[in-house]
Motif scaffolding. Structure first.
Motif, short mmCIF file in Angstrom:
data_model
loop_
_atom_site.label_atom_id
_atom_site.label_comp_id
_atom_site.label_asym_id
_atom_site.label_seq_id
_atom_site.Cartn_x
_atom_site.Cartn_y
_atom_site.Cartn_z
N LEU A 223 2.52 1.77 -3.39
CA LEU A 223 1.53 2.29 -4.34
C LEU A 223 1.28 3.78 -4.11
CD1 LEU A 223 -1.14 -0.54 -4.63
CD2 LEU A 223 0.14 0.52 -6.50
N PHE A 224 1.13 4.15 -2.84
CA PHE A 224 0.84 5.54 -2.47
C PHE A 224 1.96 6.47 -2.94
CE2 PHE A 224 -0.87 9.03 -0.23
CZ PHE A 224 0.16 9.67 0.43
N PHE A 225 3.22 6.06 -2.64
CA PHE A 225 4.36 6.92 -3.01
C PHE A 225 4.53 6.99 -4.53
CE2 PHE A 225 5.61 6.21 1.48
CZ PHE A 225 5.69 7.55 1.84
N SER A 226 4.27 5.88 -5.22
CA SER A 226 4.39 5.88 -6.68
C SER A 226 3.36 6.82 -7.28
CB SER A 226 4.16 4.48 -7.25
OG SER A 226 4.95 3.57 -6.56
N LEU A 227 2.13 6.75 -6.78
CA LEU A 227 1.06 7.59 -7.31
C LEU A 227 1.35 9.07 -7.07
CD1 LEU A 227 -2.13 5.51 -6.43
CD2 LEU A 227 -1.34 6.15 -8.71
N THR A 228 1.83 9.37 -5.85
CA THR A 228 2.16 10.77 -5.51
C THR A 228 3.25 11.29 -6.44
OG1 THR A 228 1.82 10.04 -3.25
CG2 THR A 228 2.70 12.25 -3.53
N LEU B 276 0.83 -1.21 0.00
CA LEU B 276 0.00 0.00 0.00
C LEU B 276 0.86 1.26 0.00
CD1 LEU B 276 -3.10 -0.08 0.04
CD2 LEU B 276 -2.99 0.69 2.41
N SER B 277 1.94 1.24 0.82
CA SER B 277 2.83 2.40 0.91
C SER B 277 3.52 2.63 -0.42
CB SER B 277 3.90 2.19 1.98
OG SER B 277 3.33 1.61 3.10
#
Ligand code: ZN
Ligand code: ZN
Length: 276
Positions: free
Chosen positions: A256-261, A253-254
């Protein structure tokens, strides 16, 4: 009958003589004809296979041939204690045959007390382990009375005699092995799959054997209640499993979150360059 001008002892490509080949193929008529020739070297060995005719026949499970050789007038010229290059001998080949009488028939001819723990080349099992696997009661009794026979030997998969007897459901054999004073680590011992004698008995549905092993565990007050292999398998059977999956879930999840940001920021910057 071989021609008189032929060399009956001439070796083949590997070094096996006609007698060795005929014995390993179970061709008694040829063997008999060869043994009737006085120039035949009865105890000839193959330099590559290491065996003599007797061990060659046993290795191919031709025990009728072995019996005929041993009872032949020239049988005494053959060394019954010979070893093949693979490490097998008459005892371990006979034990592997699964026939109790076959083993009993060869015992008077061999010095089995001098090499009790020879292992076969395929499974790495000793005569005692094969007897445990096949449930040969009389052989187990005999081997356990000889202190030179090891009860703790492991085969190539890490199985001990107790594990083999337990997985085959041989109650009497398990009982005899448990009574052996030389047996060590009954409940701590695991094979290469992490199984104990008890877990194998349970897995194969031998409830009587499992109960017997459980009661032996209770009697051994000093023995630890968890086997050595618990350390290997603990991960799969303890609450570590949910913790592992929860941490993995949050890690993904982390990421994914950092990649999206990161991509959102990149798009922002590009948009600024294009339209700004
Ligand atoms: Zn050979
Ligand atoms: Zn072998």
């Amino acid at each position: 009958m071989p021609r008189s001008d032929l060399d009956v002892n001439s070796p083949g490509n590997c070094g096996c003589t006609a007698l060795i080949w005929a014995c390993s193929l179970g061709k008694w008529a040829i063997v008999d004809a060869l043994l009737s020739r006085k120039e035949t070297i009865v105890d000839a060995r193959c330099p590559n296979h290491g065996h003599n005719a007797l061990v060659a026949a046993a290795h191919r499970m031709k025990f009728e041939m072995v019996h005929q050789l041993l009872s032949h007038p020239r049988g005494h010229e053959m060394d019954p204690n010979a070893f093949a290059a693979c490490g097998c001998n008459l005892l371990v080949c006979a034990s592997r045959s699964g026939d109790e009488d076959t083993v009993h028939n060869i015992l008077p001819f061999i010095d089995y007390r001098n090499y009790p723990n020879t292992q076969d080349c395929k499974f790495g099992r000793t005569a005692l382990q094969w007897a445990s696997h096949f449930g040969h009661d009389s052989l187990i009794q005999l081997f356990l009375s000889e202190p030179s026979f090891s009860v703790n030997h492991r085969d190539i998969r890490g199985n001990t005699a107790l594990m083999l007897a337990a997985s085959s459901g041989h109650y009497n054999i398990v009982q005899k092995l448990l009574a052996s004073p030389n047996l060590t680590n009954v409940h701590r011992d695991c094979n290469s799959n992490g199984d104990t004698a008890l877990s194998l008995a349970e897995w194969y549905g031998h409830t009587d054997v499992a109960r017997l092993l459980e009661s032996a565990l209770l009697e051994q007050a000093a023995a630890p209640s968890t086997p050595d292999c618990a350390a290997q398998s603990a991960f799969f059977v303890t609450p570590f499993v949910p913790y592992f999956w929860i941490s993995t879930f949050f890690a993904i999840l982390s990421i994914l979150f950092f990649s999206l940001t990161y991509f959102a920021l990149r798009i922002d910057v590009l948009a600024f360059r294009v339209y700004g």
